[in-house]
Design a protein around this motif. Sequence first.
Motif, short mmCIF file in Angstrom:
data_model
loop_
_atom_site.label_atom_id
_atom_site.label_comp_id
_atom_site.label_asym_id
_atom_site.label_seq_id
_atom_site.Cartn_x
_atom_site.Cartn_y
_atom_site.Cartn_z
N PRO A 61 -2.49 -1.84 -20.28
CA PRO A 61 -2.48 -0.77 -19.29
C PRO A 61 -1.62 -1.05 -18.05
N VAL A 62 -0.65 -1.96 -18.15
CA VAL A 62 0.18 -2.30 -16.99
C VAL A 62 1.48 -1.51 -17.03
N LEU A 63 1.70 -0.71 -16.01
CA LEU A 63 2.98 -0.01 -15.86
C LEU A 63 4.00 -1.03 -15.35
N SER A 64 4.80 -1.55 -16.27
CA SER A 64 5.72 -2.63 -15.91
C SER A 64 7.18 -2.20 -15.91
N ASP A 65 7.45 -0.99 -16.37
CA ASP A 65 8.82 -0.51 -16.45
C ASP A 65 8.86 0.95 -15.99
N GLN A 66 10.00 1.33 -15.44
CA GLN A 66 10.13 2.68 -14.93
C GLN A 66 10.06 3.73 -16.04
N THR A 67 10.29 3.32 -17.28
CA THR A 67 10.23 4.27 -18.39
C THR A 67 8.83 4.39 -18.99
N GLN A 99 0.82 -1.21 0.00
CA GLN A 99 0.00 0.00 0.00
C GLN A 99 0.85 1.25 0.00
N VAL A 100 2.05 1.15 0.50
CA VAL A 100 2.94 2.31 0.54
C VAL A 100 3.76 2.42 -0.74
N SER A 101 4.29 1.28 -1.20
CA SER A 101 5.27 1.33 -2.29
C SER A 101 4.68 1.16 -3.68
N ASN A 102 3.60 0.37 -3.83
CA ASN A 102 3.08 0.07 -5.16
C ASN A 102 2.09 1.14 -5.62
N ARG A 103 2.63 2.29 -5.88
CA ARG A 103 1.80 3.43 -6.25
C ARG A 103 2.28 4.02 -7.56
N VAL A 104 1.45 4.90 -8.12
CA VAL A 104 1.85 5.60 -9.33
C VAL A 104 2.24 7.03 -8.98
N GLN A 105 2.92 7.64 -9.89
CA GLN A 105 3.35 9.03 -9.72
C GLN A 105 2.83 9.85 -10.90
N LEU A 107 -3.91 13.05 -17.10
CA LEU A 107 -2.79 12.86 -16.17
C LEU A 107 -1.79 11.91 -16.80
N THR A 108 -0.54 12.34 -16.90
CA THR A 108 0.53 11.46 -17.35
C THR A 108 1.13 10.80 -16.12
N VAL A 109 1.05 9.47 -16.07
CA VAL A 109 1.49 8.77 -14.86
C VAL A 109 2.62 7.80 -15.19
N MET A 110 3.38 7.49 -14.17
CA MET A 110 4.48 6.54 -14.27
C MET A 110 4.48 5.68 -13.01
N ARG A 111 5.23 4.60 -13.06
CA ARG A 111 5.34 3.72 -11.89
C ARG A 111 6.17 4.41 -10.82
N GLY A 112 5.70 4.36 -9.58
CA GLY A 112 6.45 4.96 -8.50
C GLY A 112 7.76 4.24 -8.26
N SER A 113 8.71 4.95 -7.67
CA SER A 113 10.02 4.36 -7.40
C SER A 113 9.88 3.18 -6.45
N GLY A 114 10.44 2.02 -6.84
CA GLY A 114 10.38 0.83 -6.01
C GLY A 114 9.07 0.07 -6.11
N SER A 115 8.19 0.49 -7.00
CA SER A 115 6.89 -0.15 -7.13
C SER A 115 6.95 -1.40 -7.99
N ASP A 116 6.05 -2.34 -7.69
CA ASP A 116 5.85 -3.49 -8.57
C ASP A 116 4.98 -3.04 -9.75
N ASP A 117 4.64 -3.99 -10.63
CA ASP A 117 3.78 -3.66 -11.76
C ASP A 117 2.44 -3.12 -11.27
N VAL A 118 1.94 -2.11 -11.97
CA VAL A 118 0.66 -1.51 -11.61
C VAL A 118 -0.28 -1.61 -12.81
N ASN A 119 -1.39 -2.30 -12.63
CA ASN A 119 -2.39 -2.47 -13.68
C ASN A 119 -3.43 -1.36 -13.53
#
Length: 207
Positions: free
Chosen positions: A146-152, A58-64, A83-95
């Motif tokens: 729609p899965v954010l799977s990479d930091q890029t 709940q703390v780490s698997n977030r979007v930015q 909103l342009t979003v990316m995977r948060g630092s240290g997050s797992d994949d976000v669907n």
Amino acid sequence: MDAPSSERLPDRGQVGIGTLIVFIAMVLVAAIAAGVLVNTAGVLQTKSEQTGQEASAQVSNRVQVASAHGNVANDDHVEFVNLTVMRGSGSDDVNLSSATIDWVGPDAARTLVGKNATIESGKYVVDPNGDEFEVTPIQDPGNTVPVLSDQTDRFRITIPAYLLDDDGDGLEAGEEAQVRIVTQHGAITPYRVTVPESLTNKNDVTV
């Protein structure tokens, strides 16, 4: 005088057997109690580990939110919030299709669910209804939308502000809305949408 040995031995034997029975009973009770304690400790450890993992997720698997802009219509209101979003630092994949967005605007409060934008003639067509936000890829090297799977990865979340407004126009100049992106892990990303004081002669504004 002491009693004859033949009279004392039966008494001693009975006392010894009684003591042995009590001792065995105490050992059995202690063993059962130890087993219960070990089992309880194992259950509590498993639950604590699970709770810790859920809390960490709940703390780490977030979007930015990297950036945000609004589509301006008729020089006086914002129809869509992007909103342009990316995977948060240290997050797992976000669907994002499993995420929800809590929208609290000047006229409405609503929870929106994720939807992939459709492709027509090789182009993405964004047309969410009043209970949806749509996801389109901006930068998706692995083609995982729609899965954010990479930091890029960079995906666009489109919110139909005009469908969340009493007059059907959207957000007017100077208005604000509160947005909360809740991932499938329960991690929350808050964002405040703020429309500029003037929208004249603008097609697109930072919000």
